[in-house]
Structures are given as structure tokens and as C-alpha cells.
Write a protein that holds these residues in place. Sequence first.
Motif, mmCIF file in Angstrom:
data_model
loop_
_atom_site.group_PDB
_atom_site.id
_atom_site.type_symbol
_atom_site.label_atom_id
_atom_site.label_comp_id
_atom_site.label_asym_id
_atom_site.label_seq_id
_atom_site.Cartn_x
_atom_site.Cartn_y
_atom_site.Cartn_z
ATOM 1 N N VAL A 1 1.458 -1.420 0.168
ATOM 2 C CA VAL A 1 -0.143 0.202 0.076
ATOM 3 C C VAL A 1 0.800 1.374 -0.460
ATOM 4 O O VAL A 1 1.335 1.745 0.939
ATOM 5 C CB VAL A 1 -1.320 -0.248 1.480
ATOM 6 C CG1 VAL A 1 -1.579 1.586 1.589
ATOM 7 C CG2 VAL A 1 -1.599 -0.892 1.285
ATOM 8 N N PRO B 1 0.639 4.695 -0.252
ATOM 9 C CA PRO B 1 0.520 6.192 -1.383
ATOM 10 C C PRO B 1 1.298 7.391 -1.854
ATOM 11 O O PRO B 1 2.471 7.208 -1.485
ATOM 12 C CB PRO B 1 -0.158 7.344 -0.366
ATOM 13 C CG PRO B 1 -0.315 6.177 1.185
ATOM 14 C CD PRO B 1 0.992 5.595 0.867
ATOM 15 N N GLY C 1 1.853 10.591 -4.778
ATOM 16 C CA GLY C 1 2.086 12.075 -4.426
ATOM 17 C C GLY C 1 1.243 12.935 -3.918
ATOM 18 O O GLY C 1 0.931 13.605 -3.022
ATOM 19 N N THR C 2 -0.199 12.351 -4.294
ATOM 20 C CA THR C 2 -1.285 12.745 -4.189
ATOM 21 C C THR C 2 -2.103 12.618 -3.211
ATOM 22 O O THR C 2 -2.665 12.847 -2.347
ATOM 23 C CB THR C 2 -2.573 12.991 -5.189
ATOM 24 O OG1 THR C 2 -2.861 11.177 -5.219
ATOM 25 C CG2 THR C 2 -1.792 13.308 -6.866
ATOM 26 N N GLY C 3 -1.253 11.323 -2.133
ATOM 27 C CA GLY C 3 -2.305 10.525 -1.434
ATOM 28 C C GLY C 3 -2.851 9.717 -1.446
ATOM 29 O O GLY C 3 -3.509 9.120 -0.744
ATOM 30 N N ARG C 4 -2.963 9.522 -2.639
ATOM 31 C CA ARG C 4 -4.537 8.630 -3.431
ATOM 32 C C ARG C 4 -3.349 7.320 -2.977
ATOM 33 O O ARG C 4 -2.769 7.017 -3.244
ATOM 34 C CB ARG C 4 -4.487 8.668 -4.624
ATOM 35 C CG ARG C 4 -5.927 9.622 -4.383
ATOM 36 C CD ARG C 4 -6.129 10.059 -5.997
ATOM 37 N NE ARG C 4 -7.309 11.197 -5.908
ATOM 38 C CZ ARG C 4 -8.451 10.475 -5.534
ATOM 39 N NH1 ARG C 4 -9.597 9.505 -5.184
ATOM 40 N NH2 ARG C 4 -8.977 12.123 -5.479
#
Lengths: 300, 300, 300, 300
Positions: C2, C4, C6-9
Motif C-alpha cells: 500500500v 500512497p 504523491g497525491t496521497g491516493r
Amino acid sequence: MVEPSGTGRVEEVVMCRWLAYSGEPLRPAELILDTQHSLVAQSLNSPLGAETVNGDGFGFGWYPTDPSPDAVPGIFHSIEPAWHNENLRDLTNTITSPMFLAHVRAAAGPPIQQTNCHPFRHENWLFMHNGFLEGFHLMQRDLRYAVDPSLYPSIVGTTDSETLFYLALTFGLQDDPIAALGRALRFVEETGEKHGVSAPVQGTYAVADGKTLWAFRYSTSHHSRTLFHSAAIPELREMFPDVERLEVFGEHAKVVVSEPLNDTPGAFITVPESTVAVLDESGYHHEPFLADAEAVLTPA
Amino acid sequence: MVEPSGTGRVEEVVMCRWLAYSGEPLRPAELILDTQHSLVAQSLNSPLGAETVNGDGFGFGWYPTDPSPDAVPGIFHSIEPAWHNENLRDLTNTITSPMFLAHVRAAAGPPIQQTNCHPFRHENWLFMHNGFLEGFHLMQRDLRYAVDPSLYPSIVGTTDSETLFYLALTFGLQDDPIAALGRALRFVEETGEKHGVSAPVQGTYAVADGKTLWAFRYSTSHHSRTLFHSAAIPELREMFPDVERLEVFGEHAKVVVSEPLNDTPGAFITVPESTVAVLDESGYHHEPFLADAEAVLTPA
Amino acid sequence: MVEPSGTGRVEEVVMCRWLAYSGEPLRPAELILDTQHSLVAQSLNSPLGAETVNGDGFGFGWYPTDPSPDAVPGIFHSIEPAWHNENLRDLTNTITSPMFLAHVRAAAGPPIQQTNCHPFRHENWLFMHNGFLEGFHLMQRDLRYAVDPSLYPSIVGTTDSETLFYLALTFGLQDDPIAALGRALRFVEETGEKHGVSAPVQGTYAVADGKTLWAFRYSTSHHSRTLFHSAAIPELREMFPDVERLEVFGEHAKVVVSEPLNDTPGAFITVPESTVAVLDESGYHHEPFLADAEAVLTPA
Amino acid sequence: MVEPSGTGRVEEVVMCRWLAYSGEPLRPAELILDTQHSLVAQSLNSPLGAETVNGDGFGFGWYPTDPSPDAVPGIFHSIEPAWHNENLRDLTNTITSPMFLAHVRAAAGPPIQQTNCHPFRHENWLFMHNGFLEGFHLMQRDLRYAVDPSLYPSIVGTTDSETLFYLALTFGLQDDPIAALGRALRFVEETGEKHGVSAPVQGTYAVADGKTLWAFRYSTSHHSRTLFHSAAIPELREMFPDVERLEVFGEHAKVVVSEPLNDTPGAFITVPESTVAVLDESGYHHEPFLADAEAVLTPA
């Protein structure tokens, strides 16, 4: 009346709705979801209620049909409105229970959180409240400090009702529920007097231990919110003559409600002011509760 | 009327409330929380609403006061009732915005989930709907299959409103909002006809791109739910003569609402049936919308 | 992993953990909460898992011990992590069930909502999936359009797994689960091929009807995630020799898991690649599943 | 290590992660979502953390860029894991703020509720804590009773951190934050001694009033969890040489973190044990905090 103020906050002290069942094992959905004025229907629109909407969370506590010897009742709490909760629907349709309690909340104010949802539990005991302690904001520090230090860390919410439950436990609820809740309410009244609150206690209260259900109606002003229960099963069958699913109700089925579940005249018996109704397998009886003005206790 | 059925499900198609603002940057709480009939107050009790309670989630979308060039509007969705949401209170009290949309939902049925909360967003566009597509259960497969395949994966909820938004995007919403929503609604009417639905479209609709706000009122039966907007600021000041905080409203402030925010007679202008109100910095005007009876394709 | 972006997604396709039980009525907490590597423990830390955390919601489906004739299984879904859910703890400690399924989710991406939680239900059937349909983003419109129009409105979430379930129902899951899931997976592979996805199917799958439990392991690349089940009860007792509560397990108890529940060597039997394990009161057997490359079906 | 026990409960006392920013108005997402080891990335996997997962809720508090004179900071609390929260993403991408605090929680135990999420707020003050009060279960009644009675009703959660905040407010946080938090921690140590707790205080603490940010590191055992802050902007630019968006950081930007946000050697300065870092527009300085060994009351 639930009246958001100019800031949008709900300022008024408001109340809730509750229901408790004792009898042969029953699918709880029969009473919580499936009657004319079921508890979930009341959560959206409460004919006798002080407010229209009871949408600030709910709780459901149940004793299992075949409990293990040391079993505690299960609890399902949610901060969502009861009327759209799929989990509550599935749970109450799939299990059976010989004794269960359900509560829909109209909060006097934030926070809306599971730890503020009724029923509250301690070991095998459950407690619910419809009403409020007037001036709780002023009294809560004193009331909580009177709770037994060993019980104090178990207080995890912010409601007046939970503090009242722990006061009653402190005063011996597990040994003598009627005397202990009486002492707790008198202690609240004394504490209120110290803080200039003239009528601090208002409400109806349910206490259960898995075998017996105690339903109290008492307010300092002797003008409590409504409380009803059904009688023996013949009356109950008379109540719902056209409802086929009534066949699932056993001979000992009894239901206590803050509002009747249907409009049939005479179907539900009023619990009088300052009275406790005691319901178990053998039937039910009423006793006076804090009814003698002379007999006011003064717990330490 | 929200009427839980015997199974406890909310069967009736019900509606919502919404509000949209365009003008000088404003703390959204001024309109969402702080007026006599603010949107949050309406979520508990809606004087003109088809149902009393709009407690099945809410949404708030806002364009920032100082956006970056490629900025999309922010969205805050929650499945909790708006009336007790502390995050909504803090958010709308702390930010300012020159254009924002807010919506409280009364769901026609489960599921209650954030992806079913309005406003819906695509790039810099926002969309809200108060009303319903009658027979959506029958039409949804056809309607969704008509959505542009590149947009199809962006449909993440189950509502008729979201599907309508993606149909409008497919038909060119970003180029010509009025024509595209008109085509989308006509397409729904045609699809309804194939499935034997006589009056499939009912509602009011808000579309925004950060500069302009389009507020539509249209139903197949030409009997849509209410829609109002405030006029230029002099009228608005006249509306709230005694409210000191009105000083925060600028000269270009305009608000569109499904119900007036106060009881002052004449304070809000009705948007007529089959009309779109277009509001931007320069003022507002009304245009006919799907108003040509000859061109109506399928209403009964 | 998992990870994330750079956009945190969460961009990577990730997986989940599941467990299914068949046998004498059992308190589900025995397997879900109380073992060394219980499902709830795995939700925080999964020794064999593709990712550490399965915290994006969970689901629990159970057939009641004494069902009414037309009873459907109950479902409890939540978007909270399983490890701190008090309601799950109470529910699985209070009920008993002869067949139950539980699932902890590590989402490939938003939305996190109850309608995306496994198990999925249709009438008396339950379905769970650990894995993913590669390129689902590209295929979902085609896959959903292949679902029977009468079933289409029942798709209420956004997951590949739910769409797969409805495809299997369309292809006759309720008549022949093995053939129908096989046809559904082949249809996904064909659809993937059209969209340039080389290995669209990956996973293990659980299907239950209240009497029989089918546990499948299959991937296009023939390299599926792990799947195990316990054998007959003598082996199970051998597995947990020191655990007193094992006395609650009956002679027919069987559990299927995506990861073993303890570290005892040999306690759990691997379900081989391209195999279905069929478990019911009479015991269990394995059958090849989509194992013959020649036998690829081409459903209409 | 977060280790669910046999009952599935998280028994170990665990910790959290936090971040605070002071400087020119900034989109908070730059630090909360978009760096290599952003706070949201840390919520899933924390390289230096005592536990892998910080998934038990989060909080974000921000001072607005253009506050009204009496403005309090906004707070957004949620019990969901931060890594999949769409509202947090939108909020921190859409607003700007000259001072904000963010916190991801790994709970020592239930309840998981918004009132247990950091930062805590009183008027214009915010407070966060990474660590724990050892033996809080034993001390909480005494600690809360020491809180000013006028502040007592504002305690609405169950955490040690919130009680510590209200003790510090009681001891004058708003007049002298360093002295008041010092007194509060000493009071906790004295109270712990009475209850046989040898090292009751452990942690790092953030205090903010909108102008100044105080970051404390102190434990009774003088072995506190990590704490870092960035230096003046030249160092910060050196830290992120390849990141174009660093252009958005102003000359006064400073960030305090429980773990560095990237792996660049020397990018973050350690705050020493028993030290407070004071950061404002003029720069930063360190002061000893409870560092006088003679004055230590009760450590083992």
C-alpha cells in the motif's frame, strides 16, 4: 420542540424514545421495525413525543436466547439515525432474544457519539433513560465525583443518563434496583438544590438484568413523560387482532414503551407517575417509587 | 410524507433542500447556519418541504476565495444529519467563499453513503438536484449506458441525480449548461416513455462553474417543487433590516434556495416553472427552459 | 504494498483477508477475534498478506442457528477498521451461527462505503472475494451491462467484486455455483482481452447458500493468492491442542481462510491453484476449477 | 507494537503522529498529503513510529488566513483512518492557513470517537499530544477533579491528552504556556506517585495560539519520543531541492513533526529531550523545559 438557535445549535433539552421487551424469544424487528408506530418509525415522527425527530443515534441491547453462563448482553450502538440503518435491520431480523432494549436519541446537544447512546451496560445490567437531568452542566462534576472510584473510569460518555446509571450502580443497583435508583435520583435532587436547580429530575428509566425488567416513571415535578406497557398476552393478541405475525408472540410476552406502538384504544396500560413496573416471567406488578414526599432519602 | 413501510424501509420517493450562493466572499455559515430558516434548521424542520426531516446526509461544495489557477471546488460530504455536524459548523464558520452550494438529503431509500450526497463534482463543475426521476429503478441501466464511456467510471453512487449529472456532462454541460441539461432531461423523458413512466422528471437543479450559477426549475408535469432567489443587494438588505451581520453581504451577493431563508414577505423572488435563473457578477436574468409545449416529447 | 502516491491516493491494487466457517453453531468471535492470527488481528498486521493493513472497512455475514424458513443471512457492514469496532465484538460474541463469512478490506481506492464491503448478498446467497479484476476501470461498463437487467438495479457499490457476483448470478450461480462462477470469470477474461488487459482475473472467492460453502482459487496467470481450509475435526483439535475453548468446536466444524489462523505446522490444508473446495455437513472435497486451458467457455 | 490480545482488544499503550506548521499561508495538503513521508502516509506506515498503523481517527486544526477579529481556529475531526478520507483531502487542498496542526491517532483502546481526536481546542488555543500518561486509568479521577470547575464541563472525551490540556489551562496556559504545561506535567507526576506509577509522563506536545507555536518534548524517564522541526527557509529549500511546489513555501515557513517528512539527511533538526521549541514569525529558539534534575519530583 427541537429548535436550532441562530447559531444552528440545538439548545433546548430534548428527549428520546425507548422500548423494552421481556418474554419468549422474539425477533426484535417485530417491535422495533414492523409495527404501526415502531421505534424506528417513531425516530422519524413521534406522535406523543416532545420533539418530532429522534435522529441523533440509537442503541439496541439484547440478551441472547441461549446465553453462555457468564454471558453479558450484546449492544449495538450507532450515531446514525435508526431509520436508515441497514445493520440494525439485519441484526434485529436475524437474531431472537427473550429480553431486549432499544432507544432512539434526540440529543440535547453535541457530542453525538456511540458512548452517548443508550442502553448503557455494566456486566449483565442494562439501563436506558428518556428525559434529562435539568442543570446537568452545573451538577456533573459533583455527580461524577460521587461515583465509586472503581466505577469512575467506566464512564466514557458525556450524558446525564450515563452518570445517573453509575450513581445507581454506586448506590447498589445490582443488589436492589428500586432502592438504588431511588437513592441516585434523590442524590441528584439534593445536588441540584445546592446548585439552585429546582426540578433536576425528569424521565422514565429502564433497568434490566436478563431476567427482570424494571420500568420507572419519576420526575421531581411529578409530571413525567409518558410510559406504557402491554399486559398479559391475551390483551396483546386483542391489541393486534389482524396481524398474522402476532402468532410469534408467546404467553409471557410484555413490552414497555415510551409511546404505544399502535392506535388501538386500551392496548397499552399507563404506568402512573412515581411508579415502577416490574416485569418478569411470572407477570407484572406496579409499586410506588419515590412517591412518599416524607420519605425522601438523604444518601451520604 | 416520509412513511416507513411495514418493513421499516422508506418507500416513498422524497426530496431534499438546497442553497447556492454567488457574490462577494462570505462565511458560508451566514446562510447555512445562522438565518431564521437556515439550511441546517430546514434539515430538522422544513416549512414548505414535502417531508419534515432531511436527515440522510448532506453536502457542501465551495469555490475558494483565492483559488489556484487549476483549482477545483472543495467538497465536504457526510452521511450524518447536518444539524449536529461539528465539522460542518467549523468549516463554514472558518472559510470564506465567493460561490458555494449546500444540500441536505431526505433519501428515497438506502444506501446512505457519501457518494450519494450532493453536490456532485466534475472538474470545476458542481451539480445539485432537489426532486427525483420517477421510475429510476426501471430506467437506470439505460440512462447509465448512455453516459460517455470515458465518464462512466466516475459514477460512484446510486442516485438518479448523479446519473442525470453525467448525462448532462455527456450532452455538453461544460460547453452549454442550459442546452445540455435540457437534452439530458428530454433523454430521461424519452427513456421513461419506453418504460411506461408517464412523468419521469421532477425537480430543481443547480449548476455552477465557479463564475456563474444556473438554477433550473422543471418537471415533466410542469408542477415542480419551489425555487427562489434573492435579488440585488438592496432587496437583500431590505430583507434582513434588523440583522447586523447583513453588513457582511456585498453588492453582488445572491442566494438561490429551495425554500426562503426567512419569513419576510417579498424577500425572495420565485423562479417560475420551466425557467432557468442565471446569476453571476453582472446580476441575474431568467430564461425559459424546456418551456415550449410543442417541443415536449413525452409527458402524459 | 500500500503506497500512497504523491497525491496521497492509494494507487496500487491491493487485497483483503477473509474467513468462512461451516459446522455446528459457533460463537463467531472464536475465529474472528480470539485466535492467534484472528481475522481482526490480521486487519492490523497480515503475515502473508500483500499489504500490512486491512483497515478500509469490513463485513460479517451469518446464517442464524434457528432460521425461519425464508430467512436470509444477516449482514453487518462497517467502514471503520475492524480492530476497534465494538459492535462487531459484541455481535460475534453474542450470537451463534452454523455458517458465517467475514472479510476485512484493503481498498484499491475510494470510495470507502458500506456498499463496497463484502460479503455481498442476494437472497440466501453470500459472496466474498480476495483479489481484484485487473483493468476493472476499463471493463466495468461492459461487465455491468452484461448483468441481467432485472439484477442490474441491485448493484449498489463500485467494486469489481460486486460486479463479479452479479455476473455469476446472471450466469446461474443459484443453480450451479461452480459452473456459473467459472463462466463469469471466463467472461471477465474475454472482456479484458478486448480491452488489452492480459491477466484480468486474480483471487480467491467464497460462495455460500447456508448449507454448502464453496471456496475457489483461480487467477488468469495461475498464480493466485493463498487459500487454506481446516480438515475434519480431529485435525482441528490437533491444531489447537492447548486451547480449552476448542471444546466448543463440533465434529463438523470447518474453516476456510485466506491465511492460517495459527502457526501450527500442518494445521491448515492448502487449496491448490485452479481448484474449488466444497464443504458441507458431509465433509469436504476438492474439484478442478477452470483448470483445463482447452475448456475455456465463451458465454454469449 | 499494536498487538490485539486474545480478546481482540488493543491492550498496549500506543502512540500517534503529529505535524504543525507556522509561516506564510499555505495549502495544508502540501505537508499533510504530498510529501514523501506525509502525515497521511505515516498513518499507514510510520518508519520511526512505535506502531505501524495510525488508523484510529485523525484531526486537523487551522487558523484561517484572513480571520475575523474574534475568530477561533477551525477543527476537522474524524474517526476514519486519514488515508482514505476524501473530506480531509478536499479541505486541505482548498484552504490556505498560516498555522495548522494535524494528528493521526493510534488509540491505546476504545472508544474511537471524535471527542478523542486531537487537536483539542479552547477559545483560540489548540493542543496536541503524542505519547501517553502511564496509569491514566488510576489517575484520571484525581486529575479531572483538579481541573477548574468552570472548565470541567468542557472535557467531553476520555483521553489522557484532553485531561492534560484542561489541567494546563487550569494552571494558566493562556498566560504562560511553558510554565503552565510544566506545572500540569509535574502535577501528573505527583498524582502518579500517589498511585504507585513510577514514570507517568511520556510524550511530545504542541500548543498554538494562532501567532506562536510551542513544541515540547518531555518524559518523566527523560526518554521521550522523537520530535523535529525544520529550520529557516533556506534549509527548507535545501531539503526539497527537486520539488517544484516548494516555491509555495514562504521565508518564514516552519514545520514541526514527530517524524521527518523526507529522508534528506540534515533536513530536520532534533528537538532535544526536556526542551521546548518556540516558533513564530521572528524565527525559532529552544528553551529548557522541566530540565532541572533537582526539581524532578518522582521519576524512577
